[in-house]
Design a protein around this motif. Structure first.
Motif, short mmCIF file in Angstrom:
data_model
loop_
_atom_site.label_atom_id
_atom_site.label_comp_id
_atom_site.label_asym_id
_atom_site.label_seq_id
_atom_site.Cartn_x
_atom_site.Cartn_y
_atom_site.Cartn_z
N ALA A 68 0.82 -1.21 0.00
CA ALA A 68 0.00 0.00 0.00
C ALA A 68 0.86 1.27 0.00
O ALA A 68 0.38 2.34 -0.38
CB ALA A 68 -0.93 0.01 1.20
N GLN A 69 2.11 1.16 0.43
CA GLN A 69 2.98 2.34 0.42
C GLN A 69 3.67 2.51 -0.94
O GLN A 69 4.24 3.54 -1.23
CB GLN A 69 4.07 2.25 1.51
CG GLN A 69 3.67 1.60 2.81
CD GLN A 69 2.40 2.14 3.42
OE1 GLN A 69 2.10 3.34 3.30
NE2 GLN A 69 1.62 1.28 4.07
N ILE A 70 3.66 1.44 -1.72
CA ILE A 70 4.43 1.43 -2.98
C ILE A 70 3.51 1.62 -4.20
O ILE A 70 3.81 2.39 -5.10
CB ILE A 70 5.18 0.09 -3.11
CG1 ILE A 70 6.17 -0.07 -1.95
CG2 ILE A 70 5.90 0.00 -4.45
CD1 ILE A 70 6.68 -1.47 -1.74
N TYR A 71 2.41 0.91 -4.18
CA TYR A 71 1.49 0.95 -5.32
C TYR A 71 0.38 1.97 -5.09
O TYR A 71 -0.10 2.12 -3.96
CB TYR A 71 0.88 -0.43 -5.55
CG TYR A 71 1.86 -1.43 -6.11
CD1 TYR A 71 2.28 -1.33 -7.43
CD2 TYR A 71 2.37 -2.46 -5.32
CE1 TYR A 71 3.18 -2.25 -7.96
CE2 TYR A 71 3.26 -3.37 -5.84
CZ TYR A 71 3.67 -3.26 -7.16
OH TYR A 71 4.56 -4.17 -7.67
N GLU A 72 -0.05 2.59 -6.15
CA GLU A 72 -1.10 3.60 -6.03
C GLU A 72 -2.31 3.23 -6.89
O GLU A 72 -2.29 3.44 -8.11
CB GLU A 72 -0.57 4.96 -6.44
CG GLU A 72 0.44 5.51 -5.45
CD GLU A 72 0.76 6.96 -5.74
OE1 GLU A 72 0.51 7.81 -4.87
OE2 GLU A 72 1.23 7.25 -6.86
N PRO A 73 -3.36 2.73 -6.27
CA PRO A 73 -4.61 2.55 -7.01
C PRO A 73 -5.23 3.92 -7.27
O PRO A 73 -4.76 4.93 -6.74
CB PRO A 73 -5.46 1.71 -6.05
CG PRO A 73 -4.91 1.96 -4.71
CD PRO A 73 -3.46 2.31 -4.87
N PRO A 88 -9.99 10.80 -4.35
CA PRO A 88 -9.04 10.44 -5.42
C PRO A 88 -7.61 10.36 -4.89
O PRO A 88 -7.22 11.12 -4.02
CB PRO A 88 -9.18 11.58 -6.42
CG PRO A 88 -10.47 12.24 -6.10
CD PRO A 88 -10.68 12.07 -4.63
N LEU A 89 -6.84 9.42 -5.42
CA LEU A 89 -5.40 9.34 -5.12
C LEU A 89 -4.64 9.68 -6.40
O LEU A 89 -4.05 10.75 -6.52
CB LEU A 89 -5.04 7.95 -4.61
CG LEU A 89 -3.55 7.66 -4.40
CD1 LEU A 89 -2.94 8.63 -3.41
CD2 LEU A 89 -3.32 6.24 -3.94
N ALA A 256 -9.75 1.25 -4.50
CA ALA A 256 -8.83 1.81 -3.50
C ALA A 256 -7.88 0.73 -2.99
O ALA A 256 -7.14 0.95 -2.04
CB ALA A 256 -9.61 2.41 -2.34
N MET A 257 -7.89 -0.44 -3.62
CA MET A 257 -7.02 -1.53 -3.16
C MET A 257 -5.89 -1.76 -4.17
O MET A 257 -6.05 -1.49 -5.36
CB MET A 257 -7.83 -2.82 -3.02
CG MET A 257 -8.87 -2.75 -1.93
SD MET A 257 -9.56 -4.39 -1.67
CE MET A 257 -11.16 -3.98 -1.00
N GLY A 314 4.86 14.13 -4.60
CA GLY A 314 4.48 14.92 -3.43
C GLY A 314 2.98 15.03 -3.37
O GLY A 314 2.33 15.19 -4.41
N GLU A 315 2.44 14.88 -2.20
CA GLU A 315 0.99 14.92 -2.04
C GLU A 315 0.73 15.75 -0.78
O GLU A 315 1.47 15.62 0.20
CB GLU A 315 0.49 13.49 -1.86
CG GLU A 315 -1.01 13.33 -1.87
CD GLU A 315 -1.42 11.90 -1.49
OE1 GLU A 315 -0.59 10.97 -1.58
OE2 GLU A 315 -2.57 11.73 -1.06
#
Lengths: 729, 325
Positions: A68-73, A88-89, A256-257, A314-315
């Motif tokens: 979850a820290q590496i991949y971005e759904p 949204p991500l 979101a997964m 950056g977020e």
């Protein structure tokens, strides 16, 4: 000369030298490299090595904490808002599902599910997002450097970091489509493939086509870009569509997964090369993502290290939360660019005791509380409130509690001729047992108070959960002053008598009522719990027989519908009432249908309402339907309702921005720490104490002195006797 | 001697087949291929189709021991047992059920196991023999009696107590070494001190009593009486004659366990966070990973057999009277 006096003098000198040295020493027990002291590194642990880091495969909590820290759904949960809200991500906006009927006409958003023949989710992603540096992207002109590795190149490779060149590229919509296709790959065995074939158009057929393409050569790389999947298509560089065969509003949670995170084809091709798998260099072990962190050390036998992804865009930290967040300091970093922490070190820590002790020494930044250390950490007041002990307060440790989005319940097998079925007799029997089984006591004894008795299947924090008097299960509890109080055992006995078992005797046969509790709990550790179960039934004069088996046999019994009374649990996949109420949905029975309805409960009205509820948006109408469903289930009583566990987490004061988030997993980027304060505390807490060491040495020396004297005496005695013997001769 | 070794190696083949057979039977009595598939597919939302595919992909879709649908020798070859066992005999351990290469993991994990086992063995030998000799030297005195009682007490305490007590005292209270963990190279030393000390203290009771018995047996032999009759000092008798002759059972006892040192210690590695082969086996059993379990049992059996052969050879080296025929 080696006399006792000399030994004592030498040891005294050593003690003095040691004490002087110790005055200026600290951190002897530091398990980390000295060079890392004072750095912006978070220290955590994992107790079992992750099995899969491929987002198409990983599902367990201990895997998702990395992926979850590496991949971005495309989507994520808002870090601070509760109940959980999707935001949204990578997506530009929240995708809005568009429904079509069988003729291809667009339907309204609230269209009846039976009319919907197709649902389209169109996702637009933000441009300019780049992948972490990775050798799969390294190029020399038009050619990829490492896509056709020779034997000689492979000889020099042991871990991924041995590849000298790395590169990156922009994230595009096609990468998301590629990953959706991977869910159907016959060699990947995605755990959600079966579920998704019910929804994603053409996924099952796509898997068959891939299987045929692979044929005998199951190691060959298949370029998924060349195969069309009806249910996932690229619209343009930054837009893709997912097409579902029916209405499925819960699909947004799956977005979101990590299952729906992007995978670049270059990485898939790179890892498919022969020879890399023998070195454990696979996509399953070396993720390639766009998230705030990348896995730089991957030794699941010892240590996993996440390092800040230099290409991360950056977020901004959230600027709003729920009431109380500002006062709790959770908005101090509002608007600041994340992540705040440079590196996260996860060490393998199998046992709870060493983990706990290292946490107290400041070598881990946070810790759960196990039963062994509970009393050392937490005081439970008479009202059930948890407070920290003085020792924890002195150390500046903070306690965070939250109700997990889980439910642990006892259940009746509704197929069983005695406790199951729809007869009034069985219903009253189940109700009597539900009253007798004192879960408040269970929580107090076995959970150290960490839990709340369940009033229904839905835990707090999920839409449909009712708080206060309105939410109380009146079949088991009385409402007194707005609070739930378990009905008296006399009331349970009366229900039992009404069911035809007065004082636990079956009226029809005259025999005592004998019930069976099926459990995988075995051995001395389970004895107390099993005794508690017997004791609860004894209150009704029912004899409970414990049928303990190993875990696999127990699972088989459940699948065969041969258990009678059992305990079960469920952790939410996503924060929607559908994900709990489907545990009682008839077509989801475990027996015969292999579903998650472990009690094999079936009620036509409940099932009809479930069908209606699952397609409704959150609102008064949905809440009313849920209430109806819960009322039906409470009346039928297929469950003993059990409890919702409470999660207790301890954190040192130097770790900031913590808010328990049971469903969200990509939470590391929000955390911030104060490494200077941590360093000071560690130094203060870990000064080596040497005097006992020297005391032990003194003790051993003292033991040797009489032995030494006795030895000398014996040596002399031998010489004299030898001399005497010679003289006599 | 070469013929003897060759014969022993040939004997090893049926033993290894038998060990494999027992491991296989025990594992699949508890876990059916369906159970294994279900565990590896994550437990949630697992469909029959997914399980069938997983089993076919991992070779668990065949009959266990006998395939009635096959013909000739394939009736035995087309089985899970043959598939999973045959390659072991050329030390091809294959992949774990989670896809990781087992040989790679064994190569990685044997070093931490050895890093604990070798110092524990050497320091343990030194300390145990020294104490045993002191007790033998002061035999029947108060020192001997106190030592024996202490030995029995130390033997009677669970190794878990030494581990948890050691961690509490040395690491938590005195802050002298890390509680658990591991690192490469010389950085590993600080992590190994406590497990070695704990292993040493845990083994002192049984070790010293065993060596003391050996020494006392030697002390009553004729050559010792002769040495004393020559007027030698008791210390000379003990160190020059008794120790030398007692080394025969001591050395042979050590040689037999040398190869097994690779296999690591289950509890010690788990509690001290040492990523060795002992914890590898525990993890595999918990994860129902048959591929790792069978590989490790096979490797353990091979190493044990090698240890026994080395013991026989060492007999001939330390005692010229022994001949291997």
């Amino acid at each position: 000369m080696c006399t006792p006096k000399f030994i004592l003098k030498t040891l005294s000198c050593l003690v003095a030298a040691g004490l002087v040295a110790a005055c200026d020493m600290q951190g002897w027990n530091n398990p980390y490299a000295d060079s890392d002291s004072g750095k912006n590194i978070l220290y955590s642990a994992f107790s079992a090595r992750p099995k899969h880091l491929d987002p198409a495969q990983s599902y367990s909590a201990n895997e998702v904490q990395f992926t979850a820290q590496i991949y971005e759904p495309p989507l994520q949960y808002h870090y601070l808002k509760r109940p959980y809200v999707l935001v949204p991500l990578v997506a530009k906006l929240m995708p809005v599902p568009v429904y079509y009927d069988a003729e291809g006409r667009v339907l309204d958003g609230d269209a009846d599910a039976s009319l919907v023949a197709k649902t389209v989710y169109e996702v637009k992603i933000k441009p300019g997002i780049r992948y972490q540096p990775h050798p799969a992207f390294a190029r020399d002109g038009d050619n990829y450097l490492y896509h056709q590795l020779s034997e000689a190149q492979l000889d020099d490779i042991d871990v991924l970091a041995d590849f000298k060149q790395t590169d990156s590229r922009e994230l595009i919509a096609a990468d998301y489509v590629y990953q959706i296709k991977r869910l159907a790959h016959p060699k990947i065995h995605s755990p959600i493939f079966g579920l998704m074939t019910e929804y994603i158009d053409g996924l099952s057929e796509f898997s068959t086509v891939l299987g045929e393409q692979l044929g005998a050569d199951d190691k060959a790389w298949v370029d998924l870009r060349q195969h069309r999947l009806a249910g996932a298509e690229v619209v343009d560089r930054y837009t893709y569509r997912v097409i579902l065969k029916k209405k499925y509003p819960q699909f947004r949670y799956w977005l979101a997964m990590p299952f729906f995170a992007p995978i670049p084809w270059e990485a898939d091709k790179f890892y498919a090369q022969p020879g890399l798998a023998q070195k454990n260099i696979t996509l399953d072990w070396y993720p390639v993502g766009t998230g705030p962190y990348m896995l730089t050390v991957n030794n699941p036998n010892r240590k996993m290290v996440l390092t800040r992804n230099p290409n991360f865009r950056g977020e901004a930290y959230p600027s709003e939360g729920e009431a109380g967040d500002k006062e709790a300091g959770l908005l101090v970093d509002a608007g600041k660019s994340m992540p705040f922490i440079d590196k996260v070190v996860f060490s393998l820590e199998k046992e709870a005791i060493p983990y706990w002790n290292k946490f107290l020494q400041g070598y881990y930044d946070s810790s759960a509380i196990n039963s062994d250390s509970f009393d050392q950490a937490v005081n439970i007041g008479s009202s059930g409130d948890a407070t920290l002990t003085d020792e924890m307060k002195r150390r500046g440790i903070n306690l965070y509690t939250s109700i997990a989005t889980s439910t642990y319940y006892g259940g009746f097998n509704m197929l069983d001729p005695v406790v199951g079925g729809d007869s009034e007799r069985a219903r009253l029997l189940r109700r009597a047992i539900a009253i007798a089984l004192d879960y408040e006591e269970f929580i107090s004894i076995f959970q150290n108070g960490r839990g709340i008795p369940a009033q229904g299947p839905i835990p707090p924090g999920i839409f449909g959960y009712s708080d206060g008097a309105a939410g109380i299960n009146t079949y088991v509890y009385d409402v007194i002053d707005g609070r739930a109080q378990r009905k008296s055992i006399e009331e349970a006995r009366a229900l039992l008598a009404e069911a035809g078992y007065p004082d636990g005797i079956d009226q029809s046969s005259g025999e005592p009522l004998l019930l069976y509790y099926d459990t995988p709990a075995v051995g001395p550790a389970a004895k107390a719990t099993l005794d508690w179960w017997r004791k609860q039934f004894k209150k009704l004069n029912i004899q409970l027989v414990i049928r303990s088996t190993d875990y696999n046999r127990f699972q088989q019994k459940m699948r065969d519908g041969k258990a009678q009374i059992f305990s079960w649990g469920w952790n939410a996949d996503y924060p929607d009432p559908e994900n709990f109420l489907f545990l009682l949905y008839g077509p989801n029975k475990k027996a015969q249908l292999n579903g998650e309805n472990a009690a094999n409960y079936a009620n036509a009205e409940f099932d009809r309402l479930f069908e209606e509820m699952k397609n409704l948006p959150n609102g008064p109408k949905r809440a009313a339907v849920i209430k109806q469903m819960i009322d039906i289930a409470r009346a039928d009583g297929p469950w003993l309702w059990g409890f919702h566990p409470k999660v207790f987490v301890l954190q040192h004061e130097w770790l900031k921005n913590t808010k328990p988030a049971d469903v969200a997993n990509n939470t590391l980027k929000y955390k911030r720490l104060d490494p200077v304060l941590r360093e000071q505390q560690r130094a203060a807490w870990n000064k080596p104490i040497l005097w006992p060491l020297f005391a032990v040495l003194f003790f051993l020396a003292a033991l040797l002195v009489p032995a030494f004297i006795a030895h000398k005496r014996r040596q002399r005695a031998s010489a004299i006797s030898s001399f005497r013997a010679a003289a006599e001769r | 001697m070469l013929a003897y070794i060759a014969r022993r190696l040939l004997y090893a083949i049926p033993i290894l087949v038998g060990v494999n057979l027992i491991t296989f039977a025990l594992f699949f009595v508890v876990n059916s291929p369906d159970d294994v598939a279900r565990v590896h597919l994550g437990g949630k939302h697992v469909t029959e189709e997914a399980m069938t595919k997983w089993k076919a992909d991992r070779g668990y879709d065949k009959p266990l021991f006998y395939n009635p649908d096959a013909s000739g020798a394939d009736k035995f070859r087309e089985t899970i047992f043959f598939d999973k066992s045959a390659r072991l005999f050329v030390f091809d351990f294959g992949a774990a059920d989670d896809g990781r290469d087992i040989a790679y993991d064994i190569r990685q994990r044997m070093w931490p196991s050895l890093a604990i086992a070798i110092p524990s063995l050497l320091v343990g030998l030194l300390v145990n023999i020294t104490i045993a000799m002191i007790l033998a030297f002061f035999r029947a005195s108060y020192i001997d009696i106190a030592g024996v009682i202490m030995g029995v007490v130390l033997m009677s305490i669970s190794s878990m107590f030494y581990i948890i007590g050691g961690q509490y005292l040395v690491s938590k209270s005195l802050h002298l070494v890390p509680i658990s963990g591991y690192d490469d190279g010389v950085n590993a030393i600080k992590f190994l001190i406590l497990p070695v000390i704990v292993g040493l203290i845990g083994g002192i009771g049984s070790g010293t009593r065993w060596y003391r018995t050996i020494f006392l047996e030697e002390i009553n032999r004729d050559y010792v009486r002769t040495a004393r009759a020559k007027g030698l000092l008791e210390s000379s008798v003990l160190f020059k004659h008794v120790l030398k002759n007692a080394m025969i059972p001591i050395l042979t006892g050590v040689v037999v366990i040398l190869p097994i040192l690779f296999m690591g210690s289950l509890i010690t590695e788990s509690f001290f966070g040492i990523p060795g082969l002992g914890s590898y086996v525990i993890d595999a059993i918990q994860a129902q990973d048959f591929a790792i379990v069978r590989a490790m049992v096979f490797l353990g059996s091979v190493l044990y057999i090698v240890g026994l052969i080395l013991t026989d050879i060492s007999y001939t080296l330390v005692d010229p009277r022994v001949r291997l025929n």
